[in-house]
Each structure stands twice: as structure tokens, then as C-alpha cells.
Design an enzyme around this catalytic site. Sequence first.
Site, PDB file in Angstrom:
ATOM      1  N   GLY A  21       0.813  -1.207   0.000  1.00  0.00           N
ATOM      2  CA  GLY A  21       0.000   0.000   0.000  1.00  0.00           C
ATOM      3  C   GLY A  21       0.846   1.256   0.000  1.00  0.00           C
ATOM      4  O   GLY A  21       0.511   2.248   0.653  1.00  0.00           O
ATOM      5  N   GLY A  27       2.275   4.899   3.598  1.00  0.00           N
ATOM      6  CA  GLY A  27       3.094   3.922   2.899  1.00  0.00           C
ATOM      7  C   GLY A  27       4.098   4.573   1.974  1.00  0.00           C
ATOM      8  O   GLY A  27       5.272   4.156   1.901  1.00  0.00           O
ATOM      9  N   SER A 138      -3.750   0.252  14.706  1.00  0.00           N
ATOM     10  CA  SER A 138      -4.414   1.499  15.071  1.00  0.00           C
ATOM     11  C   SER A 138      -4.724   1.481  16.561  1.00  0.00           C
ATOM     12  O   SER A 138      -4.962   0.412  17.146  1.00  0.00           O
ATOM     13  CB  SER A 138      -5.711   1.650  14.271  1.00  0.00           C
ATOM     14  OG  SER A 138      -6.562   2.626  14.841  1.00  0.00           O
ATOM     15  N   TYR A 164     -13.599  -2.416  11.237  1.00  0.00           N
ATOM     16  CA  TYR A 164     -12.252  -1.835  11.247  1.00  0.00           C
ATOM     17  C   TYR A 164     -11.566  -2.090  12.582  1.00  0.00           C
ATOM     18  O   TYR A 164     -10.415  -2.540  12.631  1.00  0.00           O
ATOM     19  CB  TYR A 164     -12.329  -0.336  10.981  1.00  0.00           C
ATOM     20  CG  TYR A 164     -10.981   0.347  11.034  1.00  0.00           C
ATOM     21  CD1 TYR A 164     -10.077   0.202   9.987  1.00  0.00           C
ATOM     22  CD2 TYR A 164     -10.611   1.118  12.134  1.00  0.00           C
ATOM     23  CE1 TYR A 164      -8.824   0.819  10.040  1.00  0.00           C
ATOM     24  CE2 TYR A 164      -9.370   1.743  12.188  1.00  0.00           C
ATOM     25  CZ  TYR A 164      -8.475   1.582  11.143  1.00  0.00           C
ATOM     26  OH  TYR A 164      -7.243   2.182  11.195  1.00  0.00           O
TER      27      TYR A 164
END
Length: 286
Positions: A21, A27, A138, A164
Site C-alpha cells: 500500500g 506507505g 491502530s 475496522y
Amino acid sequence: MTKWTTADLPDLTGRTVVVTGAGRGLGLITARELARAGARVVLGVRDVGKAGAAVAGLPGTFDVRPLDVADLTSVRAFADAWSGPLDVLVNNAGVMDVPAARTADGLDRQTTTNHTGPFLLTNLLLGHVTDRVVHVTSQLHRQGELVLDDLDWRTRDYHGMAAYQASKLAVVLFSLELQRRLDAAGSPVRSVLASPGIARTALAAHSRSNVVNRFKFLTNSPEQGALSVLYAATADVPGNAYVGPDGPGGLRGGPALRRAGKAGLDAALARRLWDATAGLVEAAAR
């Protein structure tokens, strides 16, 4: 104490790094800085043309290759084409709070992009890795809840943010179990976690959570957010280290060793997740 910056990156000449990514956002910044420090950086991206244009003219050595971590056929093709040592694998590719959708393999798109695809990629490339695997997670993993018999959101009502949070908890648990297995095998390879805090990138642009990006005092710039990833990829940290911003709540600041949420330290859950994820990958291959 002086905060760590890209000026503190070691000389990476002769090292090879894969960043997934890496066509934009964290990234791309990660790839740019690792190449600037001397590494040969392989960008695994969905859009080779755009990524190639993004790194054109930048100092360093780049190799742009097609890779869609949400497509297990693409993951296998990328891994099959790999030869030679790989010093660092950075599992950076991710999506956030996207609508319900199924991949070509019939899997939940968000779970596959953030966890299942990187799980397969890591396992396929692990025999080549000489130093470490970095997993970008995260702070929201702390709110994640996993339902192992419905990891792929087939029987529950789908909620983008819940998916998520669960996928990022899965990333933390994957690192824990991977490190256990590496240690058991006597491998010197490390599994390391990196949280960029709340970085102002396009990741959450379509999500209700994007509102936080308007409050710069609460967030990291993309350049600051990438520091956690760069530190995790190059600093001498222990296996399963969790690198995140040093500010309150781990939301912003410079990179420091932090601690994952309680659920992310559950070794029994990590082992069960590994088996559940392997089952998903196996079923998708039939």
C-alpha cells in the site's frame, strides 16, 4: 529527551524492504524515507502506474510491483515471484470503515485488506525475511471485538467501524502469535507493531471518523504518523514491540515504545485467531 526523526534512520544500504500500500499516504512516506536511507524498497501496490509516478525522481532505489492484499490470488502471485532475502516486510496497506463488500474470493473486503491478506502474505514470505515484519495497526484496536466463528462478517449485521476496529485488533493478535511461533522456532526474526496515532491521511476521508482530522491539535501530520512505522522498521526493538506516538492517548507525538490494549495481549485468543484466519484462507482456496 530529543525526539526521534527521520534524521535518526540508520544507513540501510544493502537492505531490501517491501512496503504494501505504498502508493500514497503513510506507505509512500515510509517507502520514500527508507529508500533515502539506502534501502532498496519494493512497493506492493494495486496501481503500479500511479505508484511509479509517485516515486519517480525521488532519491533511492524503488521496485514497483502489483499487489492487492484483498485478492488472495494477487498475494500468492506476489509471493511466488519473490526470490532472495527480504530484510523487512511492512504490512501497511489498509482500509477504514468502508461499506460492506466481498472480495473476488468471497471474503469481507475490510477484514481481508487489513488482516487476512497480510496474514497470508506474511506466511508466504516469512522464509525470506531476515530481520522483521512490521504490522501497521491502530489505537482503535483497543475498542475491537472479535467473533472468531464469524470473523468474516457472514452471519452478523455488518458495521464498518466495528469491522475496522476488529481487524486492527486482529493485526495486534497476529503479531503476538507470530512472535510466539518465531521464538519457538529459534528464529531471530521479529514481529513488530506500529501505530501512527491519528494521522491526517485520506484513509478516513469517507468515514464519520474523518471529523477528527479537522482538529490538528489532536492529530499527527502524515509525516509524523509515518515516524512510528519507520522506527518500528529500523530501531532495535524487542519482538512484538508496540511503537506508537508518545503523546496522551497515543494519538499524536513522536515514536515511542507503548503497550497494546489488554485484548491484544491475550495469547490464547491470538492462537485461536491464527487458526480461524488460516481456515478462512483455506476455504477461499477451494
